[in-house]
Write an enzyme that holds these catalytic residues in place. Structure first.
Site, PDB file in Angstrom:
ATOM      1  N   CYS A   7       0.807  -1.292  -0.029  1.00 15.94           N
ATOM      2  CA  CYS A   7       0.013   0.148   0.088  1.00 15.94           C
ATOM      3  C   CYS A   7       0.939   1.133  -0.010  1.00 15.94           C
ATOM      4  O   CYS A   7       2.219   1.133  -0.351  1.00 15.94           O
ATOM      5  CB  CYS A   7      -0.797  -0.138   1.359  1.00 15.94           C
ATOM      6  SG  CYS A   7      -2.558   0.955   1.044  1.00 15.94           S
ATOM      7  N   CYS A  79      -4.364  -0.737  -2.107  1.00 23.56           N
ATOM      8  CA  CYS A  79      -4.817   0.735  -2.392  1.00 23.56           C
ATOM      9  C   CYS A  79      -5.980   0.889  -3.336  1.00 23.56           C
ATOM     10  O   CYS A  79      -6.088  -0.010  -4.303  1.00 23.56           O
ATOM     11  CB  CYS A  79      -3.873   1.714  -2.584  1.00 23.56           C
ATOM     12  SG  CYS A  79      -2.881   1.242  -4.048  1.00 23.56           S
ATOM     13  N   CYS A  86      -1.255   2.909  -6.687  1.00 25.42           N
ATOM     14  CA  CYS A  86      -0.875   1.887  -5.965  1.00 25.42           C
ATOM     15  C   CYS A  86       0.616   1.518  -6.408  1.00 25.42           C
ATOM     16  O   CYS A  86       1.148   2.000  -7.654  1.00 25.42           O
ATOM     17  CB  CYS A  86      -1.573   0.551  -6.530  1.00 25.42           C
ATOM     18  SG  CYS A  86      -3.223   0.327  -5.914  1.00 25.42           S
TER      19      CYS A  86
END
Length: 138
Positions: A7, A79, A86
């Site tokens: 993330c 994400c 991302c």
């Protein structure tokens, strides 16, 4: 089996996914990291995971650069929002997946509403990672 969950901040969604996936089997080596790691794991993420019976209070955010030279069975980005990019992982990876989620730390409103968002995303993460585990790792 070695899994890296990525993330941006490695303080919320990736940490919750890490906690759930590790809880499904001790035979999986699970790691999580971010491209711009936060100083600490979001306390609300720790709280809602504790409600689900998983303790991530000892987790710390890591930079993805720590893992770039290692081989991975799976690298999973979590994400989700269109405003967030991302991370791209260019290491030795057998399978790359994206399982996106809203960022509950972006929730604005009363404490009750914010915690509701953390719980909603936590439950989505649990369900999707349980499905991933059952479909790919079991």
């Amino acid at each position: 089996m070695k899994v890296l969950i990525l993330c941006t901040g490695n303080s919320c969604r990736s940490q919750m996914a890490h906690g759930f996936l590790q809880s499904f089997s001790s035979n999986i080596d699970v790691f999580s990291a971010g491209t711009k790691p936060a100083e600490k794991v979001n306390p609300k993420a720790v709280e809602v995971m504790k409600e689900a019976g998983i303790d991530i209070s000892d987790h710390t955010p890591h930079n993805v650069s720590e893992y770039i030279n290692e081989p991975w069975d799976y690298v999973i980005t979590v994400c989700g929002g269109a405003n967030e990019s991302c991370p791209v992982f260019v290491g030795n990876v057998e399978h790359r997946l994206h399982i996106g989620f809203d960022d509950p730390s972006d929730a604005i409103g009363s404490d009750e509403f914010v915690m509701t968002e953390f719980r909603r995303v936590r439950d989505e993460i649990k369900n999707k990672f349980e499905q991933f585990y059952n479909d790919n790792l079991k």
